[in-house]
Design a protein around this motif. Structure first.
Motif, PDB file in Angstrom:
ATOM      1  N   ARG A  95      47.126 -27.698  -7.397  1.00 57.04           N
ATOM      2  CA  ARG A  95      46.050 -28.476  -8.147  1.00 57.04           C
ATOM      3  C   ARG A  95      45.756 -27.824  -9.405  1.00 57.04           C
ATOM      4  O   ARG A  95      45.364 -26.650  -9.273  1.00 57.04           O
ATOM      5  CB  ARG A  95      44.945 -28.482  -7.049  1.00 57.04           C
ATOM      6  N   PHE A  96      45.909 -28.666 -10.363  1.00 62.24           N
ATOM      7  CA  PHE A  96      45.434 -28.203 -11.712  1.00 62.24           C
ATOM      8  C   PHE A  96      44.084 -28.887 -11.921  1.00 62.24           C
ATOM      9  O   PHE A  96      43.833 -30.414 -11.642  1.00 62.24           O
ATOM     10  CB  PHE A  96      46.522 -28.825 -12.906  1.00 62.24           C
ATOM     11  N   VAL A  97      43.413 -28.169 -12.371  1.00 60.65           N
ATOM     12  CA  VAL A  97      41.795 -28.635 -12.703  1.00 60.65           C
ATOM     13  C   VAL A  97      41.386 -28.690 -14.123  1.00 60.65           C
ATOM     14  O   VAL A  97      41.440 -27.434 -14.703  1.00 60.65           O
ATOM     15  CB  VAL A  97      40.808 -27.962 -11.594  1.00 60.65           C
ATOM     16  N   ASP A  98      41.090 -29.556 -14.455  1.00 56.28           N
ATOM     17  CA  ASP A  98      40.931 -29.524 -16.038  1.00 56.28           C
ATOM     18  C   ASP A  98      39.386 -29.299 -16.442  1.00 56.28           C
ATOM     19  O   ASP A  98      38.703 -29.099 -15.207  1.00 56.28           O
ATOM     20  CB  ASP A  98      41.370 -31.071 -16.922  1.00 56.28           C
ATOM     21  N   ASP A  99      39.094 -29.096 -17.604  1.00 59.55           N
ATOM     22  CA  ASP A  99      37.673 -28.555 -17.993  1.00 59.55           C
ATOM     23  C   ASP A  99      36.600 -29.679 -17.610  1.00 59.55           C
ATOM     24  O   ASP A  99      35.425 -29.453 -17.254  1.00 59.55           O
ATOM     25  CB  ASP A  99      37.431 -27.985 -19.308  1.00 59.55           C
ATOM     26  N   ALA A 100      36.878 -30.952 -17.442  1.00 54.46           N
ATOM     27  CA  ALA A 100      35.912 -31.908 -16.872  1.00 54.46           C
ATOM     28  C   ALA A 100      35.890 -31.974 -15.438  1.00 54.46           C
ATOM     29  O   ALA A 100      35.369 -32.925 -14.813  1.00 54.46           O
ATOM     30  CB  ALA A 100      36.244 -33.432 -17.638  1.00 54.46           C
ATOM     31  N   GLY A 101      36.813 -31.416 -14.836  1.00 53.64           N
ATOM     32  CA  GLY A 101      36.792 -31.510 -13.190  1.00 53.64           C
ATOM     33  C   GLY A 101      37.911 -32.402 -12.654  1.00 53.64           C
ATOM     34  O   GLY A 101      38.130 -32.451 -11.414  1.00 53.64           O
ATOM     35  N   GLY A 102      38.699 -33.091 -13.759  1.00 54.26           N
ATOM     36  CA  GLY A 102      39.913 -33.908 -13.022  1.00 54.26           C
ATOM     37  C   GLY A 102      40.878 -33.128 -12.465  1.00 54.26           C
ATOM     38  O   GLY A 102      41.092 -32.070 -12.988  1.00 54.26           O
ATOM     39  N   THR A 103      41.654 -33.608 -11.571  1.00 59.27           N
ATOM     40  CA  THR A 103      42.495 -32.804 -10.707  1.00 59.27           C
ATOM     41  C   THR A 103      43.851 -33.600 -10.964  1.00 59.27           C
ATOM     42  O   THR A 103      43.941 -34.916 -10.908  1.00 59.27           O
ATOM     43  CB  THR A 103      42.245 -32.453  -9.497  1.00 59.27           C
ATOM     44  N   THR A 104      44.932 -32.975 -10.995  1.00 57.10           N
ATOM     45  CA  THR A 104      46.293 -33.346 -10.628  1.00 57.10           C
ATOM     46  C   THR A 104      46.961 -32.488  -9.597  1.00 57.10           C
ATOM     47  O   THR A 104      46.944 -31.112  -9.795  1.00 57.10           O
ATOM     48  CB  THR A 104      47.297 -33.371 -12.000  1.00 57.10           C
ATOM     49  N   ASP A 105      47.651 -33.087  -8.601  1.00 53.11           N
ATOM     50  CA  ASP A 105      48.183 -32.453  -7.581  1.00 53.11           C
ATOM     51  C   ASP A 105      49.716 -32.665  -7.553  1.00 53.11           C
ATOM     52  O   ASP A 105      49.960 -33.746  -7.775  1.00 53.11           O
ATOM     53  CB  ASP A 105      47.703 -32.971  -6.236  1.00 53.11           C
TER      54      ASP A 105
END
Length: 110
Positions: A95-105
């Motif tokens: 899981r990649f978590v961006d600075d805004a808390g959005g995620t990509t799995d």
């Protein structure tokens, strides 16, 4: 009643298996180097040992990747801006978590 107790006894282990753990820089390198992640719907990404990355979503895109201060970072030309993400793992899922808390799995491809 016994069946309910058995379910409760197994449930904490099930929940623990589903939890994501934040990776360190060394763990990010170990997890991603030489791997391919499948994001579903024919979208995937590779992470070469040479720090090149290929992303495919209908058409190919090439970029660079690095690990900086325990974060995965990528650069996608023609932009010269690096974007960085926290990386978490749960089993075969990254899981990649961006600075805004959005995620990509993504799931490790076989």
């Amino acid at each position: 009643m016994r069946r309910f107790a058995l379910i409760l006894a197994l449930w904490p282990g099930f929940l623990a298996a589903e939890e994501f753990r934040t990776l360190t820089g060394d763990e990010i390198l170990a997890a991603l180097t030489g791997q391919k992640l499948d994001y579903g719907e024919s979208v995937w990404q590779t992470f070469d040992e040479t720090m090149l990355t290929q992303y495919y979503s209908g058409s190919p895109s090439s970029g660079r990747w690095a690990v900086r201060e325990d974060r995965y970072c990528s650069l996608w030309p023609p932009s010269d801006l690096w974007a960085c993400y926290d990386v978490q793992q749960s089993g075969d899922v990254i899981r990649f978590v961006d600075d805004a808390g959005g995620t990509t799995d993504g799931t490790f491809a076989e």
